[in-house]
Design a protein around this motif. Structure first.
Motif, mmCIF file in Angstrom:
data_model
loop_
_atom_site.group_PDB
_atom_site.id
_atom_site.type_symbol
_atom_site.label_atom_id
_atom_site.label_comp_id
_atom_site.label_asym_id
_atom_site.label_seq_id
_atom_site.Cartn_x
_atom_site.Cartn_y
_atom_site.Cartn_z
ATOM 1 N N PRO A 1 -0.017 7.838 1.120
ATOM 2 C CA PRO A 1 -0.042 9.146 1.798
ATOM 3 C C PRO A 1 -0.246 10.288 0.806
ATOM 4 C CG PRO A 1 1.760 7.788 2.634
ATOM 5 C CD PRO A 1 1.204 7.075 1.429
ATOM 6 N N GLU A 2 -0.821 11.356 1.298
ATOM 7 C CA GLU A 2 -1.090 12.533 0.460
ATOM 8 C C GLU A 2 0.199 13.019 -0.194
ATOM 9 O OE1 GLU A 2 -3.246 16.913 0.817
ATOM 10 O OE2 GLU A 2 -3.232 15.535 2.522
ATOM 11 N N GLY A 3 0.110 13.319 -1.475
ATOM 12 C CA GLY A 3 1.249 13.823 -2.216
ATOM 13 C C GLY A 3 2.128 12.754 -2.816
ATOM 14 N N GLN A 4 1.792 11.484 -2.592
ATOM 15 C CA GLN A 4 2.581 10.398 -3.146
ATOM 16 C C GLN A 4 1.741 9.567 -4.111
ATOM 17 O OE1 GLN A 4 4.213 8.955 0.907
ATOM 18 N NE2 GLN A 4 5.986 8.846 -0.439
ATOM 19 N N THR A 5 2.409 8.683 -4.831
ATOM 20 C CA THR A 5 1.746 7.772 -5.758
ATOM 21 C C THR A 5 2.014 6.342 -5.321
ATOM 22 O OG1 THR A 5 3.655 7.515 -7.225
ATOM 23 C CG2 THR A 5 2.199 9.411 -7.632
ATOM 24 N N ALA B 1 3.518 4.170 -7.047
ATOM 25 C CA ALA B 1 4.900 3.866 -7.434
ATOM 26 C C ALA B 1 5.885 4.320 -6.366
ATOM 27 C CB ALA B 1 5.227 4.526 -8.771
ATOM 28 N N ASP B 2 5.562 5.412 -5.658
ATOM 29 C CA ASP B 2 6.422 5.888 -4.582
ATOM 30 C C ASP B 2 6.427 4.935 -3.394
ATOM 31 O OD1 ASP B 2 6.945 8.280 -5.985
ATOM 32 O OD2 ASP B 2 5.185 9.257 -5.123
ATOM 33 N N VAL B 3 5.273 4.369 -3.100
ATOM 34 C CA VAL B 3 5.073 3.623 -1.855
ATOM 35 C C VAL B 3 5.254 2.121 -2.046
ATOM 36 C CG1 VAL B 3 3.423 3.123 -0.013
ATOM 37 C CG2 VAL B 3 3.513 5.408 -1.007
ATOM 38 N N GLY B 4 4.583 1.552 -3.063
ATOM 39 C CA GLY B 4 4.630 0.113 -3.292
ATOM 40 C C GLY B 4 3.854 -0.655 -2.237
ATOM 41 N N ALA B 5 3.921 -1.961 -2.321
ATOM 42 C CA ALA B 5 3.177 -2.825 -1.405
ATOM 43 C C ALA B 5 3.967 -3.074 -0.129
ATOM 44 C CB ALA B 5 2.865 -4.157 -2.081
ATOM 45 N N PRO B 6 3.308 -3.078 1.026
ATOM 46 C CA PRO B 6 3.988 -3.455 2.268
ATOM 47 C C PRO B 6 4.243 -4.961 2.294
ATOM 48 C CG PRO B 6 1.661 -3.164 2.670
ATOM 49 C CD PRO B 6 1.891 -2.762 1.234
ATOM 50 N N GLU B 7 4.932 -5.400 3.325
ATOM 51 C CA GLU B 7 5.336 -6.807 3.407
ATOM 52 C C GLU B 7 4.150 -7.756 3.363
ATOM 53 O OE1 GLU B 7 7.848 -9.758 6.428
ATOM 54 O OE2 GLU B 7 7.818 -7.591 6.755
ATOM 55 N N GLN B 8 3.050 -7.385 3.990
ATOM 56 C CA GLN B 8 1.885 -8.280 4.032
ATOM 57 C C GLN B 8 1.015 -8.205 2.782
ATOM 58 O OE1 GLN B 8 2.475 -5.565 5.826
ATOM 59 N NE2 GLN B 8 0.643 -4.781 6.854
ATOM 60 N N GLY B 9 1.388 -7.349 1.851
ATOM 61 C CA GLY B 9 0.655 -7.247 0.601
ATOM 62 C C GLY B 9 -0.436 -6.198 0.649
ATOM 63 N N ASP B 10 -1.021 -5.951 -0.509
ATOM 64 C CA ASP B 10 -2.129 -5.004 -0.621
ATOM 65 C C ASP B 10 -2.955 -5.365 -1.848
ATOM 66 O OD1 ASP B 10 -0.644 -4.126 -2.808
ATOM 67 O OD2 ASP B 10 -0.172 -2.163 -1.966
ATOM 68 N N GLY B 11 -3.848 -4.481 -2.253
ATOM 69 C CA GLY B 11 -4.717 -4.792 -3.374
ATOM 70 C C GLY B 11 -3.970 -5.049 -4.664
#
Length: 256
Positions: free
Chosen positions: A84-88, A90-100
């Motif tokens: 999301p805008e304004g975040q990094t 490191a703030d968000v991390g990977a969701p349960e199903q994974g990401d890149g």
């Protein structure tokens, strides 16, 4: 709740998300091929004896129509991250199903492991090349509101399109060059200083760069053509060059 919502966005986003298209991915793989160390080149040739990195780079997109459960239910989120805008990241991390990022970590471990089969290592190598390319396409670090620009409708050179498609393929295709022509054109402009400056293997650096560009490329008008191409094709070319150098750096590090 946040991760659940992001998961839904990811599931829908993955349907249309094909970063860089065939041309862009092949360019990143072909550039990388020319910057491998002899050790990495030998190891990759042994693993993929009839396939270069340009060909390997598009495999994860080409397999999206496979009915195999891996491709239909697991691999979709591996092509992007949502920040999301304004975040990094490191703030968000990977969701349960994974990401890149989580997928890159998994496939790197598989490639290095003595317990994985040759076929698993081949898949891992192809995904590594592909994911690094994906993370350099600004809209594959989507903001979570419009499926990485897929829902942001534009008219590109008088044809209905969307911002994601413009960045995946239409910016490059407008110049009517093959991937080998693009590779030659871009690679000869990469110098030793560029290689030194760009050779980070940290995905969070690549993502932060993509987010910065992402937040600058949404046009104010629906109709975009020459001005948009003039302003943003140089950015796309830069990201392709950087992705190629970083694919090579990443693989050189694995095989050093």
């Amino acid at each position: 709740m946040y991760k659940f919502i992001v998961g839904l966005l990811m599931a829908s986003f993955s349907i249309n998300a094909l970063a860089w298209g065939q041309i862009g991915h092949r360019v990143t793989g072909a550039i990388a091929q020319q910057h491998l160390t002899p050790q990495a080149q030998a190891a990759i040739s042994a693993l993929l004896p009839t396939e270069d990195l340009a060909e390997a780079s598009t495999y994860p997109d080409e397999m999206r129509s496979s009915p195999d459960e891996f491709w239909q239910k697991k691999a979709g989120p591996f092509h992007y991250v949502t920040i999301p805008e304004g975040q990094t990241y490191a703030d968000v991390g990977a969701p349960e199903q994974g990401d890149g990022v989580s997928a890159l970590k998994m496939f790197t471990a598989n490639l290095k492991s003595s317990q994985t089969s040759k076929e698993e290592k081949q898949l891992a190598l192809r995904f590594i090349v592909h994911i690094i390319g994906d993370l350099h396409q600004p809209l594959h670090a989507g903001n979570g509101t419009d499926r990485g620009g897929n829902d942001f409708k534009v008219n590109f050179f008088w044809q209905d399109s969307n911002l994601h498609r413009v960045w995946d393929s239409e910016l490059l295709e407008q110049r009517k060059l093959s991937y080998t022509e693009w590779t030659a054109k871009l690679n000869r402009k990469i110098n030793a200083q560029n290689i030194n400056d760009w050779s980070t293997t940290d995905p969070q650096v690549w993502i932060a760069e993509s987010i910065k560009i992402r937040d600058e490329i949404y046009p104010k008008e629906e109709e975009i053509s020459w001005d948009y191409l003039y302003n943003h094709l140089p950015q796309a070319k830069q990201r392709l060059k950087m992705a190629g150098i970083r694919i090579a750096a990443y693989l050189n590090e694995i095989y050093k």
